[in-house]
Design an enzyme around this catalytic site. Structure first.
Site, PDB file in Angstrom:
ATOM      1  N   GLY A  60       9.156   8.045  18.514  1.00 54.87           N
ATOM      2  CA  GLY A  60      10.162   7.148  17.966  1.00 54.87           C
ATOM      3  C   GLY A  60      11.210   6.804  18.997  1.00 54.87           C
ATOM      4  N   ARG A  61      12.131   5.934  18.615  1.00 55.50           N
ATOM      5  CA  ARG A  61      13.171   5.483  19.536  1.00 55.50           C
ATOM      6  C   ARG A  61      14.542   5.668  18.890  1.00 55.50           C
ATOM      7  NH1 ARG A  61      11.184   2.464  23.738  1.00 55.50           N
ATOM      8  NH2 ARG A  61      13.167   1.362  23.959  1.00 55.50           N
ATOM      9  N   ALA A 119       5.773   9.979  22.340  1.00 54.59           N
ATOM     10  CA  ALA A 119       5.986   8.720  21.600  1.00 54.59           C
ATOM     11  C   ALA A 119       6.377   9.060  20.176  1.00 54.59           C
ATOM     12  CB  ALA A 119       4.720   7.864  21.643  1.00 54.59           C
ATOM     13  N   GLY A 160      27.360  -3.613  30.708  1.00 50.09           N
ATOM     14  CA  GLY A 160      28.593  -4.041  30.053  1.00 50.09           C
ATOM     15  C   GLY A 160      29.236  -2.900  29.288  1.00 50.09           C
ATOM     16  N   HIS A 170     -13.620 -22.266   6.220  1.00 49.34           N
ATOM     17  CA  HIS A 170     -14.814 -21.422   6.230  1.00 49.34           C
ATOM     18  C   HIS A 170     -15.641 -21.742   7.472  1.00 49.34           C
ATOM     19  CE1 HIS A 170     -18.248 -19.122   4.862  1.00 49.34           C
ATOM     20  NE2 HIS A 170     -19.015 -20.160   5.206  1.00 49.34           N
TER      21      HIS A 170
END
Ligand code: NAD
Length: 484
Positions: A288-289, A286, A122, A461
């Site tokens: 970050g983006r 890797a 788009g 528990h």
């Protein structure tokens, strides 16, 4: 004539598809445009999270954890089995099947809610119009919208000195699709993705080295948890090198590749002790983006970006343009699927006249290592910096009966509360299934609970959640099951 919708959503990741469904529930006529493709190259809804992020990585974490448990941990339980082997292609196919199932599930949800899907990319046009270029080719379509929601997500950040070739040097998506276990795996960045994917391949037998530029490990997590996690990840075999700045990466031929294809990556990095060279069979970037505004043509309509390239929005995800909203990874704030989807819901509910909001102080973080790490609210470092007087309660997993029965006693639960009002300010957990345990903590923050509320809440528990109860008691110096 162009078809008109009450809402056109760009992007069918957790932000976009959730918003589209909620808007349809609220009676809007909704279209959702998405350009995502799945493992087979066919249109696939669900965005990064579903196709190449949260879901496939969790599938591989689960498989690799089973492998590790079977080959290492079962002996302790008195179970002996023969040679344990990993069929990596079978593991990857299982992951792909899960992705296919969930992605087609989004399609079913769209159909049931009468959301009109457009498989294509788009582009914003003046006059509240969106141009769609179909993935399958064919003529470009234009739709008109009363409101537009941009939920185009994010893309992996790249390093110029480390060009990805999609084979030996890959981003996080590539690291979900190795056909064999790399002998030596390099990961640049010891953040969430680095640790999760590093853990997968480490469990399957790779020698994993993480090169992290920062001197601090997991700076967003509470210091005490980060310290415990670094110790545990290192014990598990991850070689985490902090303060390591990568200078270059070069692919080439090692012994195996002499006659044929390139099969190694040589990385040069620098740390406080000087320059180093290291060789890997695969390298994952890797670091970050970045927000994905690629292709939607923000300039065409005059959409404002901030200094980091995010679409500028206010607390209600309104952009600088009327009737155009943006949510999720493409705007400020943590790049987390659950933050994104809540923002999408908020926007469309407000369009329908509801007073929705997102409580940005109550967003959980999870890192799916083993044990998992999860937190919500403030860290001790943040509280120190705010000069707020606080109290701390810590309970070790080793003193919890369920953790001992499970044979998983590494970790701790920590409660931070205001010294005067007793209000819970932060909860930090390193434990098996911390991703599930954190829900109670998020609720405590959301409801403005006190440490006393947690102390007076009955916890089953034996359960790991008792560590939250005990950590809340510890904040007032009255643990029942530990003395230390
Ligand atoms: P991240 O921000 O978590 O970690 C990136 C790491 O790379 C940081 O520690 C950073 O200091 C380091 N880095 C940056 N540049 C570097 C360089 N040149 N050399 C070496 N190290 C460098 O990012 P990520 O792990 O890539 O994840 C991307 C996003 O996806 C994050 O925002 C994360 O929240 C999200 N995500 C979330 C989950 C989850 O919720 N479990 C899982 C995966 C990804």
């Amino acid at each position: 004539m162009a078809e008109t919708f009450d809402l056109v959503v760009l992007g069918a990741g957790p932000a976009g598809y959730t918003a589209a469904i909620r808007a349809a529930q609220l009676g809007m006529r909704v279209a959702c445009v998405d350009s995502g493709v799945g493992p087979e190259g066919k249109p696939s809804l669900g965005g990064t999270c579903l196709n190449v992020g949260c879901i496939p990585s969790k599938a591989l974490l689960e498989s690799s954890e089973h492998f590790h448990r079977t080959s290492v941990d079962l002996k302790e339980h008195g179970i002996s089995i023969g040679d344990v082997r990993m069929d990596v292609p079978a593991m990857i196919e299982r992951k792909n099947k899960i992705v296919r199932g969930l992605a087609s599930g989004v399609g079913t949800l769209f159909a049931k809610n009468k959301v009109v899907p457009f498989a294509g990319s788009g582009r914003l046009l003046a006059g509240m119009r969106v141009e769609v270029t179909p993935l399958a080719g064919g003529p470009v379509e234009t739709v008109t919208a009363k409101n537009i929601l941009i939920a185009t997500g994010s893309l992996p950040r790249e390093i110029a000195a480390v060009p990805a070739d999609g084979n030996l040097v890959v981003d996080s998506s590539g690291a979900l699709d190795f056909s064999t276990t790399p002998e030596k795996l390099g990961v640049i960045g010891a953040g969430v993705i680095g640790l999760e994917l590093g853990s997968v391949w480490n469990r399957l037998g790779s020698k994993v080295v993480l090169l992290e530029a920062m001197d601090t490990f997991l700076p967003g997590a509470d210091e005490q948890i980060a310290e415990a996690a670094l110790k545990e990840m290192t014990r598990q075999g991850l070689d985490i090198r902090l303060g390591a700045r990568v200078l270059s990466a070069k692919t080439g031929k090692g012994k195996e590749g002499k006659e044929g294809k390139e099969d190694k990556v040589e990385v040069e990095y620098e740390d406080a002790s000087g320059k180093h060279g290291i060789e890997f069979s695969k390298l994952v970037v890797a670091i970050g983006r970045k927000p994905n505004t690629h292709g939607i043509d923000v300039n065409e309509v005059g959409l404002l970006l901030d200094e980091r390239g995010n679409i500028h929005v206010d607390d209600f995800c309104r952009t600088n343009l009327p009737n155009i909203y943006a949510v999720g990874d493409v705007v400020r704030g943590p790049m987390l699927a659950h933050k994104a989807s809540e923002e999408g819901v908020m926007v469309v509910e407000r369009l329908a006249g509801e007073a929705s909001r997102v409580n940005y102080d109550a967003i959980p973080w999870v890192i799916y290592t083993a044990p998992e790490i999860a937190w919500v609210g403030k860290t001790e470092r943040q509280l120190r910096a705010s000069a707020r007087e606080y109290k701390v309660g810590v309970f070790p997993l080793s003193a919890n009966g369920r953790a001992r029965a499970m044979g998983q006693t590494i970790g701790l639960t920590k409660v931070l509360a205001d010294r005067h009002s007793d209000r819970v300010l932060g909860i930090h957990i390193m434990a098996p299934m911390a991703s599930e345990m954190i829900a109670e903590a998020v609720l405590a923050i959301e409801f403005g609970s006190s440490a006393e509320d947690l102390q007076r809440t009955v916890h089953a528990h034996p359960s790991l959640s008792e560590t939250v109860h005990e950590a809340a008691l510890a904040a007032d110096g009255r643990m029942l099951n530990f003395h230390g």
